[in-house]
Design a protein around this motif. Sequence first.
Motif, PDB file in Angstrom:
ATOM      1  N   VAL A 135       0.853  -1.200   0.000  1.00 31.41           N
ATOM      2  CA  VAL A 135       0.000   0.000   0.000  1.00 31.41           C
ATOM      3  C   VAL A 135       0.891   1.253   0.000  1.00 31.41           C
ATOM      4  N   SER A 136       1.967   1.210   0.809  1.00 33.65           N
ATOM      5  CA  SER A 136       2.834   2.375   0.979  1.00 33.65           C
ATOM      6  C   SER A 136       3.660   2.708  -0.261  1.00 33.65           C
ATOM      7  N   ALA A 137       3.784   1.764  -1.196  1.00 39.37           N
ATOM      8  CA  ALA A 137       4.502   2.052  -2.447  1.00 39.37           C
ATOM      9  C   ALA A 137       3.881   3.271  -3.116  1.00 39.37           C
ATOM     10  N   ASN A 138       2.598   3.507  -2.851  1.00 34.49           N
ATOM     11  CA  ASN A 138       1.921   4.688  -3.402  1.00 34.49           C
ATOM     12  C   ASN A 138       2.452   5.987  -2.809  1.00 34.49           C
ATOM     13  N   PHE A 139       2.906   5.960  -1.554  1.00 32.56           N
ATOM     14  CA  PHE A 139       3.436   7.179  -0.921  1.00 32.56           C
ATOM     15  C   PHE A 139       4.768   7.590  -1.566  1.00 32.56           C
ATOM     16  N   LEU A 140       5.483   6.589  -2.105  1.00 30.22           N
ATOM     17  CA  LEU A 140       6.770   6.873  -2.755  1.00 30.22           C
ATOM     18  C   LEU A 140       6.550   7.444  -4.146  1.00 30.22           C
ATOM     19  N   THR A 141       5.488   6.976  -4.806  1.00 33.89           N
ATOM     20  CA  THR A 141       5.219   7.412  -6.174  1.00 33.89           C
ATOM     21  C   THR A 141       4.478   8.750  -6.195  1.00 33.89           C
ATOM     22  N   SER A 142       3.576   8.944  -5.237  1.00 32.48           N
ATOM     23  CA  SER A 142       2.724  10.141  -5.242  1.00 32.48           C
ATOM     24  C   SER A 142       2.889  10.914  -3.934  1.00 32.48           C
ATOM     25  N   PRO A 143       3.790  11.906  -3.917  1.00 31.91           N
ATOM     26  CA  PRO A 143       4.070  12.636  -2.671  1.00 31.91           C
ATOM     27  C   PRO A 143       2.838  13.332  -2.086  1.00 31.91           C
ATOM     28  N   GLU A 144       1.846  13.618  -2.943  1.00 31.06           N
ATOM     29  CA  GLU A 144       0.678  14.359  -2.450  1.00 31.06           C
ATOM     30  C   GLU A 144      -0.354  13.443  -1.792  1.00 31.06           C
ATOM     31  N   LEU A 145      -0.203  12.127  -1.965  1.00 33.74           N
ATOM     32  CA  LEU A 145      -1.225  11.202  -1.443  1.00 33.74           C
ATOM     33  C   LEU A 145      -1.181  11.116   0.086  1.00 33.74           C
ATOM     34  N   GLU A 146      -2.334  11.306   0.694  1.00 32.18           N
ATOM     35  CA  GLU A 146      -2.478  11.178   2.152  1.00 32.18           C
ATOM     36  C   GLU A 146      -3.747  10.379   2.417  1.00 32.18           C
ATOM     37  N   PRO A 147      -3.795   9.583   3.485  1.00 29.39           N
ATOM     38  CA  PRO A 147      -5.056   8.937   3.845  1.00 29.39           C
ATOM     39  C   PRO A 147      -6.094   9.997   4.219  1.00 29.39           C
ATOM     40  N   PRO A 148      -7.384   9.754   4.121  1.00 31.46           N
ATOM     41  CA  PRO A 148      -7.968   8.460   3.768  1.00 31.46           C
ATOM     42  C   PRO A 148      -8.075   8.246   2.254  1.00 31.46           C
TER      43      PRO A 148
END
Length: 360
Positions: A135-148
């Motif tokens: 799931v966290s691989a998305n945080f590396l690709t998209s710096p703007e992504l935050e939960p939820p």
Amino acid sequence: MNYEERSRAQVRKLKDQEKVRILSLETSCDETAAAVIENGRTILSNVVFSQIDLHELYGGVVPEIASRAHMEACPRVAAEALEQAGMRLEEIDALAVTCGPGLVGALLTGVNYMKGLAFAADKPLIGVNHIEGHVSANFLTSPELEPPFLCLVVSGGHSHLVEVRDYGEYRLIGQTRDDAAGEAFDKAARVLGLPYPGGPRIDRLAEEGNPEAFSLPKPKTEGRYDYSFSGLKTAFLNLCHQIEQKGEPLPKADLAASFRNAVCTELAEKAERMLRDEAAAGRRPAMALAGGVSANRELRRRFEALCGRMNVPLYMPRIDLCTDNGAMIGSAAYYRLRREETAGLDMNAMPALRLVEDRR
Ligand code: KG4
Ligand code: ZN
């Protein structure tokens, strides 16, 4: 003070530090991977040593061979990750390792290696759930992504729809009742005589085939957002055997395209149902993909179209971060570190670790 007490004190100090660098290790299956990650978001290095050629001969991962290969590779891969990041171990703030789910022997080699390193270097250690890593691989690709956000996790062992409510906080929405999507791809590939791992090979072959050439049954599940792939797999095996029994050659590209089409339809339709239900309730949460199968070209196209139609933002990991890697473990570890969730030297491998408990 003992190791655990020192580790807790160090972690409290790290919370105020501007840059936190984590050396992470992943050994849950057939990749020995290490990375250095800054603040959970920036990749300073990412080294993946794949064992595929060791297992190809057997048509799948041989656990004993995997453990042995991990044992040999761990020190080398970790040293390379440090070197590529231009850092010495002393400059690293914390260590992280996948503690489950996965092959028990493979996990244990990584966990033991990192426990030794953490004790010797006197650094805090974080145990990471492999699925949380995906799931966290998305945080590396998209710096703007935050939960939820909502996430479809599709790998060799998992097919889950989850809500990422906050960092480290998940709610299970749907899951496969039998096989995982990656497992289904691998089995279908085997029938077509494609070498292990089959998912990427089917994907490539399917690009040249007709997805409408063969129709496969639509899976039925009780749960509104649950998946099922075993019926699809059996129907595909029967279809291939029928063609072979007639003495005809397998039209592999058409078969691959038809199978990929059926799997992607199942994955996208349940996600669409979930997004429609959310929209009906007045919510429009972002959608993310994760896990090895999220590298699938058709799946990515389907979700681009679906999220475009539904007007929700879509996040997908960079292709090389979809399959197993150390970087995703370092990202997940950073957010665990911020919650002071460190491991003691009694940390064990947990082969059946879950991301969220079953809601039923
Ligand atoms: O996430 P992952 O690297 O390892 C697990 O945690 O299981 O996922 C591996 C799975 C394998 O089943 C592999 O065949 C599948 O992901 N996979 C793909 C593709 N790339 C990897 N399946 C379909 N299309 C792909 N392009
Ligand atoms: Zn994985």
